[in-house]
Design a protein around this motif. Structure first.
Motif, PDB file in Angstrom:
ATOM      1  N   GLY A 167      37.735  42.997  36.636  1.00  0.00           N
ATOM      2  CA  GLY A 167      36.325  42.630  36.565  1.00  0.00           C
ATOM      3  C   GLY A 167      36.064  41.150  36.500  1.00  0.00           C
ATOM      4  N   HIS A 168      37.094  40.343  36.315  1.00  0.00           N
ATOM      5  CA  HIS A 168      36.914  38.897  36.167  1.00  0.00           C
ATOM      6  C   HIS A 168      37.592  38.107  37.276  1.00  0.00           C
ATOM      7  N   THR A 169      38.900  38.302  37.424  1.00  0.00           N
ATOM      8  CA  THR A 169      39.686  37.446  38.305  1.00  0.00           C
ATOM      9  C   THR A 169      39.438  37.771  39.773  1.00  0.00           C
ATOM     10  N   SER A 170      39.064  36.765  40.546  1.00  0.00           N
ATOM     11  CA  SER A 170      38.957  36.904  41.991  1.00  0.00           C
ATOM     12  C   SER A 170      40.144  36.176  42.609  1.00  0.00           C
ATOM     13  N   PHE A 171      40.863  36.838  43.470  1.00  0.00           N
ATOM     14  CA  PHE A 171      42.075  36.245  44.025  1.00  0.00           C
ATOM     15  C   PHE A 171      42.351  36.842  45.386  1.00  0.00           C
ATOM     16  N   GLY A 172      43.414  36.374  46.033  1.00  0.00           N
ATOM     17  CA  GLY A 172      43.817  36.936  47.306  1.00  0.00           C
ATOM     18  C   GLY A 172      45.012  37.845  47.117  1.00  0.00           C
ATOM     19  N   ASP A 181      39.521  50.209  32.324  1.00  0.00           N
ATOM     20  CA  ASP A 181      38.195  50.715  32.679  1.00  0.00           C
ATOM     21  C   ASP A 181      37.029  50.078  31.937  1.00  0.00           C
ATOM     22  N   GLY A 182      37.254  49.019  31.168  1.00  0.00           N
ATOM     23  CA  GLY A 182      36.163  48.378  30.457  1.00  0.00           C
ATOM     24  C   GLY A 182      35.910  48.971  29.090  1.00  0.00           C
ATOM     25  N   LEU A 183      36.375  50.216  28.853  1.00  0.00           N
ATOM     26  CA  LEU A 183      36.251  50.845  27.542  1.00  0.00           C
ATOM     27  C   LEU A 183      37.466  50.562  26.661  1.00  0.00           C
ATOM     28  N   CYS A 211      30.874  48.232  32.983  1.00  0.00           N
ATOM     29  CA  CYS A 211      31.460  47.522  34.110  1.00  0.00           C
ATOM     30  C   CYS A 211      32.923  47.183  33.815  1.00  0.00           C
ATOM     31  N   PRO A 212      33.699  46.879  34.834  1.00  0.00           N
ATOM     32  CA  PRO A 212      35.114  46.564  34.610  1.00  0.00           C
ATOM     33  C   PRO A 212      35.349  45.403  33.657  1.00  0.00           C
ATOM     34  N   ASP A 213      34.368  44.488  33.539  1.00  0.00           N
ATOM     35  CA  ASP A 213      34.541  43.349  32.631  1.00  0.00           C
ATOM     36  C   ASP A 213      34.153  43.690  31.186  1.00  0.00           C
ATOM     37  N   CYS A 252      27.391  43.732  39.461  1.00  0.00           N
ATOM     38  CA  CYS A 252      28.372  44.057  38.431  1.00  0.00           C
ATOM     39  C   CYS A 252      29.771  44.192  39.032  1.00  0.00           C
ATOM     40  N   LEU A 253      29.854  44.720  40.250  1.00  0.00           N
ATOM     41  CA  LEU A 253      31.141  45.012  40.868  1.00  0.00           C
ATOM     42  C   LEU A 253      31.585  43.961  41.872  1.00  0.00           C
TER      43      LEU A 253
END
Length: 584
Positions: free
Chosen positions: A61-66, A81-83, A217-219, A234-235
């Motif tokens: 939910g946070h890290t954006s990468f390739g 799962d965020g929980l 949400c995943p975060d 959110c996604l």
């Protein structure tokens, strides 16, 4: 609304989820091992980094990468799962790589990734990942196949993505589930009556009837009854779009025609923004099986065909925004502008209208009351699972109706197919008619139509059908009604721009525009000596093109839409090449 989920006890599992899935036989494609030579070739697309033992490299939910390619040590991939629930998915040792299809577009990670021992990796950015899969054809093919299979695996075991919490049968839960499923996004559904964690969450937030569903949400953030746009943000499906950037092509509508334009324009170096108001694939994605599409002799589902095109578009650098509802086209200035419902705008040198059509509703007074609670305009696995062992009614006589009837017949005990005409021959492909005849639990009712609906707050309970010859009526005790009665062109939002449409609202292009102008000028007593040249798919507004179902005179077939989507790109190139230097 951005809230924080309460601390809950994590539940961990080391069981390999792929071992018990239908993808087990394709594990070697899902998690291929690269050779030293292949890793050496990949090194020029990234940079080498080292992470210490236990370092969280990727956070759901946070890290954006390739993509991360392991050179030394290993990376443990876990569902989160965020929980607070976490479970083991796989471990990437030397020669393995992380990522799934989201990373082609730099979307947030769906999983947690942790270094196991001192770990050395090649870090490849999303831009370089796209460059890699194009430049290294054979290796790129294997990588893209692995990314697709990994998403399929996450969908199969419901790993990653948001958690939807609501009582069973909640209509908003159905709509959100449908939105996520249509976009091939993994998610989990919990009922507070049967799940302890869901009850804990509800005790913390005390949701009212209007707050369902709660979405984690995943975060870890929690949203109350979010709309599709809020879910998209959110996604990461709905990115922040720079209003100052000028795109070469803005495609409005990501059905088969729009996706074809996106793929061909992107592959030819044009910057492309594709806007879709609900889910990629459009109405075609709801087809259970398309058997007359060239190159697929055994047939292919609409969702599978659309999913492949969506990944293809991302591979070529197309920015796809979902859900992005175009509310207004502004063409009195240049560049052209598309305005969204919230007033924000994006700019493009050209605009392709592939916005399709809206599902048509029959004139029934209380129809909206039961939408999502018994009345449906498509037939996916979600709807099919709702009507197991039940009788259902399906209204419609076109190919989409036929495909849906055959699909539902394998779930429902009986499918009553209601049509107003005397048969299917004039409106449906022969192969579908033959299949319907051969399916014993599909019953065709001719010269009939639905005239009444009954139900309560829980949903639809009865459907009243009238025979238009005898005028007799019959009441069916069914809870599921599927409507495939056609669609109206989605062109109301174009009125400010003055795009020329025919009396039915479909967009005129090419010669049809010229012909209409000639008729109008002739009526005024003016006959122009020479009409301006207009490309075959160009509308009455220069730089605005129309393709697919929304275009007047188009053939309403998936293959025809794809063909127009490919053909319009050369016309866009011609338009852009002939622009005055002052506006380029």
């Amino acid at each position: 609304m951005r809230l924080t989920a309460p601390e809950l006890v994590p539940e961990a599992s080391k069981q390999d989820p792929v071992a018990n899935s239908s993808l087990e036989s394709r594990r070697h494609q899902m998690f291929p091992t690269l050779t030293e030579q292949e890793m050496h070739r990949l090194a020029r697309f990234g940079t080498v980094r080292t992470y210490g033992n236990g370092v969280r490299i990727l956070e759901a939910g946070h890290t954006s990468f390739g993509m991360l390619v392991t050179l030394k040590g290993s990376i443990v991939i876990c569902r989160y799962d965020g929980l607070g629930n976490t479970s083991f998915i796989t471990e990437h040792g030397p020669g393995h790589f992380t990522a799934e299809v989201s990373q082609l577009a730099g979307r947030p990670s769906l999983v947690n990734a942790t270094a196991n021992g001192e770990t050395e990796v090649i870090v490849i950015s999303p831009e370089n990942l796209r460059a890699l899969v194009i430049a290294e054809a054979e290796l790129g093919e294997r990588i893209v196949r692995a990314l697709i299979l990994r998403r399929m695996g996450l969908l199969e075991i419901n790993s990653g993505g948001p958690v939807l919490v609501a009582p069973a049968g909640n209509d908003r839960l159905f709509y959100l589930q449908s939105f996520l499923t249509s976009n091939a996004y993994p998610h989990t559904i919990l009922d507070p009556k049967t799940d302890a964690q869901a009850r804990t969450l509800c005790e913390y937030y005390q949701p009212t009837a209007e707050d369902w569903p709660l979405v984690v949400c995943p975060d870890g953030s929690v949203k109350k009854n979010p709309g599709n746009a809020e879910m998209g943000r959110c996604l990461g499906l709905l990115p922040d779009l720079d209003p100052e950037k000028v795109w070469d092509v803005i495609v409005v509508g990501a059905g088969p025609a729009g996706l074809a334009t996106a793929v061909y324009a992107g592959s030819e170096g044009l910057s492309v923004l594709a806007l879709e108001q609900r889910a990629y694939g459009g109405q075609a994605a709801a087809s259970a099986r398309i058997e007359n599409y060239l190159g697929f002799p055994t047939g292919i589902s609409g969702s599978a065909l659309a999913g492949r095109a969506y990944v293809q578009a991302q591979k070529f650098g197309v920015e796809v925004a979902i859900p992005a509802h175009a509310a207004r086209l502004i063409c009195d200035t240049y560049p052209l502008r598309v305005e969204f419902e919230d007033g924000t705008q994006v700019q493009g040198r050209s605009v392709v209208l592939s916005c399709g059509a809206r599902y048509r509703r029959p004139p029934l007074a209380n129809i909206k009351q039961f939408e999502g609670k018994g009345i449906y305009y498509w037939a996916s696995r979600i709807e099919a699972n709702l009507c197991k062992t039940e009788e259902v009614i399906l209204v419609g006589a076109g190919n989409s109706a036929g495909q849906a009837a055959v699909f539902l017949s394998s779930h429902a005990s009986k499918v009553h197919m209601v049509i107003r005409g005397d048969g299917l021959k004039a409106t449906m492909s022969t192969y579908l008619i033959d299949r319907i005849k051969a399916t014993p639990n599909i019953v065709l009712h001719t010269h009939e139509e639905v005239v009444g609906l009954e139900g309560d707050e829980e949903g639809l309970k009865q459907v009243r059908v009238r025979n238009n010859r005898s005028l007799g009526e019959k009441v069916y005790d069914v809870c599921r009604l599927f409507l495939f009665i056609g669609a109206d062109p989605n062109t109301d939002w174009l009125s400010d721009c003055g795009v020329d449409v025919d009396p039915q609202g479909f967009i005129r292009t090419g010669f049809d525009v010229t012909k209409a102008q000639c008729k109008a000028n002739f009526a005024k007593g003016v006959y122009p000596a020479d009409m301006p040249d207009r490309a075959a798919l160009e509308t009455s507004v220069p730089g605005v093109f129309a393709i697919g179902d929304v275009r007047a005179g188009s053939t309403k077939r998936v293959a025809a839409g794809v063909g127009e989507g490919a053909a319009v790109v050369s016309q866009i190139h011609s338009f852009l090449a002939n622009l005055p230097l002052t506006v380029k």
